[in-house]
Design a protein around this motif. Structure first.
Motif, PDB file in Angstrom:
ATOM      1  N   SER A 240      -8.508  12.370   9.556  1.00  0.00           N
ATOM      2  CA  SER A 240      -9.735  12.801  10.232  1.00  0.00           C
ATOM      3  C   SER A 240      -9.435  13.814  11.336  1.00  0.00           C
ATOM      4  O   SER A 240     -10.311  14.560  11.742  1.00  0.00           O
ATOM      5  CB  SER A 240     -10.472  11.596  10.812  1.00  0.00           C
ATOM      6  OG  SER A 240      -9.625  10.856  11.657  1.00  0.00           O
ATOM      7  N   TRP A 241      -8.177  13.818  11.845  1.00  0.00           N
ATOM      8  CA  TRP A 241      -7.724  14.829  12.815  1.00  0.00           C
ATOM      9  C   TRP A 241      -6.520  15.546  12.211  1.00  0.00           C
ATOM     10  O   TRP A 241      -5.374  15.275  12.570  1.00  0.00           O
ATOM     11  CB  TRP A 241      -7.334  14.180  14.146  1.00  0.00           C
ATOM     12  CG  TRP A 241      -8.475  13.827  15.033  1.00  0.00           C
ATOM     13  CD1 TRP A 241      -9.124  12.642  15.098  1.00  0.00           C
ATOM     14  CD2 TRP A 241      -9.088  14.661  16.031  1.00  0.00           C
ATOM     15  NE1 TRP A 241     -10.114  12.669  16.044  1.00  0.00           N
ATOM     16  CE2 TRP A 241     -10.112  13.902  16.648  1.00  0.00           C
ATOM     17  CE3 TRP A 241      -8.881  15.968  16.470  1.00  0.00           C
ATOM     18  CZ2 TRP A 241     -10.917  14.406  17.661  1.00  0.00           C
ATOM     19  CZ3 TRP A 241      -9.680  16.474  17.467  1.00  0.00           C
ATOM     20  CH2 TRP A 241     -10.682  15.708  18.065  1.00  0.00           C
ATOM     21  N   PRO A 242      -6.724  16.482  11.292  1.00  0.00           N
ATOM     22  CA  PRO A 242      -5.575  17.138  10.658  1.00  0.00           C
ATOM     23  C   PRO A 242      -4.896  18.123  11.609  1.00  0.00           C
ATOM     24  O   PRO A 242      -5.531  18.686  12.506  1.00  0.00           O
ATOM     25  CB  PRO A 242      -6.203  17.878   9.471  1.00  0.00           C
ATOM     26  CG  PRO A 242      -7.606  18.149   9.911  1.00  0.00           C
ATOM     27  CD  PRO A 242      -8.003  16.977  10.768  1.00  0.00           C
ATOM     28  N   ASN A 243      -3.585  18.324  11.398  1.00  0.00           N
ATOM     29  CA  ASN A 243      -2.875  19.373  12.123  1.00  0.00           C
ATOM     30  C   ASN A 243      -3.367  20.724  11.641  1.00  0.00           C
ATOM     31  O   ASN A 243      -3.847  20.850  10.504  1.00  0.00           O
ATOM     32  CB  ASN A 243      -1.366  19.248  11.898  1.00  0.00           C
ATOM     33  CG  ASN A 243      -0.791  18.013  12.558  1.00  0.00           C
ATOM     34  OD1 ASN A 243      -1.219  17.618  13.644  1.00  0.00           O
ATOM     35  ND2 ASN A 243       0.183  17.385  11.905  1.00  0.00           N
ATOM     36  N   PRO A 244      -3.268  21.767  12.476  1.00  0.00           N
ATOM     37  CA  PRO A 244      -3.732  23.094  12.044  1.00  0.00           C
ATOM     38  C   PRO A 244      -3.073  23.519  10.736  1.00  0.00           C
ATOM     39  O   PRO A 244      -1.855  23.470  10.594  1.00  0.00           O
ATOM     40  CB  PRO A 244      -3.316  24.003  13.206  1.00  0.00           C
ATOM     41  CG  PRO A 244      -3.263  23.096  14.390  1.00  0.00           C
ATOM     42  CD  PRO A 244      -2.794  21.778  13.872  1.00  0.00           C
ATOM     43  N   GLY A 245      -3.891  23.922   9.771  1.00  0.00           N
ATOM     44  CA  GLY A 245      -3.376  24.371   8.483  1.00  0.00           C
ATOM     45  C   GLY A 245      -3.122  23.273   7.483  1.00  0.00           C
ATOM     46  O   GLY A 245      -2.835  23.549   6.315  1.00  0.00           O
ATOM     47  N   ALA A 246      -3.215  21.997   7.899  1.00  0.00           N
ATOM     48  CA  ALA A 246      -2.951  20.884   6.979  1.00  0.00           C
ATOM     49  C   ALA A 246      -4.141  20.676   6.045  1.00  0.00           C
ATOM     50  O   ALA A 246      -5.272  21.032   6.366  1.00  0.00           O
ATOM     51  CB  ALA A 246      -2.653  19.610   7.756  1.00  0.00           C
ATOM     52  N   SER A 247      -3.859  20.093   4.888  1.00  0.00           N
ATOM     53  CA  SER A 247      -4.929  19.804   3.925  1.00  0.00           C
ATOM     54  C   SER A 247      -5.599  18.480   4.249  1.00  0.00           C
ATOM     55  O   SER A 247      -5.034  17.621   4.920  1.00  0.00           O
ATOM     56  CB  SER A 247      -4.366  19.775   2.501  1.00  0.00           C
ATOM     57  OG  SER A 247      -3.394  18.762   2.379  1.00  0.00           O
TER      58      SER A 247
END
Length: 678
Positions: A240-247
């Motif tokens: 729900s809180w992805p790292n920048p650029g993560a899918s």
């Protein structure tokens, strides 16, 4: 008067004359109600192919009083348009004279069929009524068949389902039997058109369906289960809180019939602020790659991902039957949209419960709504007007009790802002960690501190990073001069036995960072190598001479005036054609000053073919000019006059043999300009 269901004793006697009588005879007369009706049961009602079926005729009070039991197979009668379906009855083999036992075994194989029974006794025979029809069902078909569209057992009430009868007959009726043995046909709960029945799902409960033909055949039977309202799938997102650029992976679950031909459709929500409902409104846009649905109930969204809401639903059949949309699930990002942003005042993650906090939505739009998600409430039921005061684009919360959660803005134009985490310290006597609410750019300085409810800066504080102690001295603050990605994580502080909640500090990596540069080099490096190889191949192809020529030159010691001597072997047989370029190396003479670099100088000689005239010019008059560019920057251009002479032919047309080379004199540019002959 004799009444129904009465029992009386009657007596009588005879008389011969006035004085002689017979003895009284006593007769008991019992009057029962109309003919009894036995109850038929079949077991099993869905036999395996080839299995036997047992019929039982029960419910007669005087069962042992001389009854014989008769067994019948039903034949559909479509000529009578009654509310209840009509049948005629055919005695089963072995039942012509009835059976003493009230049970009867039918040996398989058995197709779909209806049966009745009755009992009789006395002479002439007194018969009971026929029992109600009981059916034995089979999925096998013979002369008639039934097909279902959509071709499945379970359906939802809002779906359209059609049942089609096929066979030799032109007249059909579709029958249904429910759990309570209620027997009815299509006109009671659907619409019959020819041999097809369209079910009105709002009026038709679950049951067994089959066809009966005008010629007396039964089709195969099918079980159809009708479910009440449309199902609603459950959507989950991870992370729900992805790292920048993560899918991000979406999963659409919760359907009981997940494997029954569903295709899954995935949507992105667009805020709709025009509707003033208690629940925030959204419109839905299909995600790319989801137009025709997916077979799998999962869907991957490749980053970068900003704050956004998603829903899913499933569909099947033609025309498509859709489930309800799932509840909205959000993916949050600390990065802000170019057209929407959220700021917090005071600018920190943690706050005390009795403090006031203002959140402001900004950028291009003038109409906003502030949303939040907490662990204890649904995101569909909360907005600023429920727990704060909205002034323009700002929401002020006077008391933060039970307000820990994620906050974001939604604009009138359908944009989502960045999301922020707010943590509320409910204990008045506890402490909070002062940390940035927004991501920190890599390389920037950052300062963390620990404060009490009076906002006093505390000293002798223990600071922890991901539960690991990183500072425990007398300093009041934790200062990081140039934050890096390794500094990202959870932070908390301790002071005098009190501990703050943990808060996440996010670090934003810039494009100029070593991590990004190394990734960029991995991409640019191979591409540059390929381009360089192609360039060298093209250069080699362009500079390859068509004929071999060699030049010999002598270079004078003087720098201002340099004489070159070139040796060129040319004949008509190997002369270059018009427009061809000729490259040759010019070597400096051995007498050149040793201080000068011995570099090879190249020249390009272009030959031009002269037109034929009545009076051809002499061979020595046919000249070609070449520009020789020395590498030394201080030398002036040198021009060469190349005399191209033809070899004389003898009378037999063969050229005279000669091995003598033709020499040309290379003069400096200044000398060439002074010669008026040219």
């Amino acid at each position: 008067m004799i009444t129904v269901n009465s029992r009386r004793n009657y007596s009588c006697r005879g008389r011969r004359d006035s004085f002689t009588f017979t003895k009284w005879g006593v007769v008991t007369l019992t009057v029962i109600s109309p003919k009894p009706q036995p109850v038929l049961s079949v077991s099993p009602s869905w036999p395996n192919p080839g299995a036997s079926v047992t019929l039982n005729c029960e419910g007669l009070e005087l069962q042992s009083a001389g009854w014989r039991f008769f067994w019948y197979k039903t034949v559909p009668d479509l000529s009578k348009r009654n509310y209840r379906p009509s049948y005629t009855y055919e005695l089963l083999p072995g039942s012509t004279n009835g059976t003493e036992q009230n049970s009867f075994i039918i040996n398989g194989p058995t197709l779909t069929a209806g049966f009745v029974c009755r009992a009789g006794r006395g002479e002439p025979k007194f018969y009971t009524h026929y029992s109600e029809v009981k059916f034995v069902w089979s999925a096998d078909s013979a002369a008639a068949s039934l097909s279902v569209n959509p071709d499945r057992v379970q359906h939802f009430r809002s779906e359209s389902v059609t049942l089609t009868c096929k066979g030799n007959s032109t007249e059909w009726r579709v029958m249904k039997s429910t759990e309570r043995d209620h027997l009815s046909f299509c006109s009671n709960w659907g619409k019959m058109t020819g041999s097809t029945c369209t079910i009105n799902m709002n009026w038709s409960p679950s049951g067994v369906f089959w066809c009966e033909s005008g010629s007396g055949e039964f089709s195969n039977a099918v079980n159809i289960t009708i479910h009440a309202p449309k199902p609603q799938p459950v959507l989950s997102v991870s992370p729900s809180w992805p790292n920048p650029g993560a899918s991000v992976t979406l999963n659409c679950e919760g359907l009981e019939l997940q494997s029954a031909g569903w295709r899954f459709f995935w949507y992105k929500t667009v805020p709709d602020t025009s509707k003033r409902n208690y629940r925030p409104s959204y419109t839905y846009e299909l995600l790319p790659g989801s137009t025709n649905g997916t077979e799998q109930n999962s869907f991957i969204i490749n980053g970068p991902t900003l704050t956004a809401g998603f829903v899913c639903r499933a569909g099947r059949g033609e025309p498509k039957f859709y489930t309800n949309y799932s509840e909205v699930k959000f993916v949050w990002s600390a990065d802000s949209h170019p057209a929407a942003s959220l700021s917090v005042s005071p600018d920190r993650v943690q706050h005390f419960v009795d403090q006031s906090v203002t959140m402001k939505c900004g950028e291009n739009d003038t109409k906003w709504r502030l949303r939040r998600f907490t662990e204890s409430t649904s995101p569909s039921h909360v907005r600023c007007s429920n727990w704060g005061t909205m002034h323009g684009s700002s929401c002020t919360i006077d008391r933060l009790e039970d307000h820990s959660g994620v906050y974001w803005c939604e604009s009138e134009s359908g944009k989502f802002s960045n999301s922020v985490n707010i943590t509320v310290q409910d204990d008045y006597d506890d402490i909070i960690l002062v940390s940035p609410v927004h991501p920190v750019t890599e390389g920037d300085p950052v300062t963390l501190s620990c404060r009490d409810k009076k906002q006093n800066l505390l000293s002798n504080v223990f600071f922890y990073h991901n539960d690991k102690l990183i500072q425990n001295d007398s300093r009041e603050e934790l200062k990081i001069s140039a934050v890096s990605k390794s500094d990202e994580g959870f932070y908390k502080c301790q002071h005098s036995g009190k501990e703050s909640p943990s808060s996440w500090m996010s670090v934003r990596v810039t494009l100029s960072s070593p991590v990004s540069s190394s990734r960029l080099l991995l991409i640019i490096g191979p591409i540059s190598g390929i381009i360089l190889i192609i360039f060298l191949l093209l250069l080699w192809r362009y500079r390859r001479p068509k004929d071999l020529c060699s030049f010999r030159s002598d270079k004078n010691n003087q720098r201002s005036t340099t004489n070159h001597r070139a040796e060129i072997e040319i004949s008509d047989n190997n002369a270059p054609s018009e427009g061809d370029a000729l490259y040759a190396s010019v070597k400096p003479s051995e007498a050149a000053a040793p201080a000068e670099p011995k570099e090879i100088t190249y020249t390009m000689i272009k030959f031009k073919k002269l037109r034929k005239k009545r009076k051809p010019r002499k061979p020595e008059e046919r000249v070609v000019y070449a520009e020789v560019k020395p590498r030394a920057a201080e030398l002036a251009p040198t021009y060469a006059v190349v005399n191209k002479s033809k070899a004389k032919k003898n009378r037999k047309g063969k050229p005279a043999a000669t091995n003598e080379p033709v020499y040309s004199e290379i003069k400096s540019g200044a000398t060439l300009n002074d010669e008026s002959a040219l």
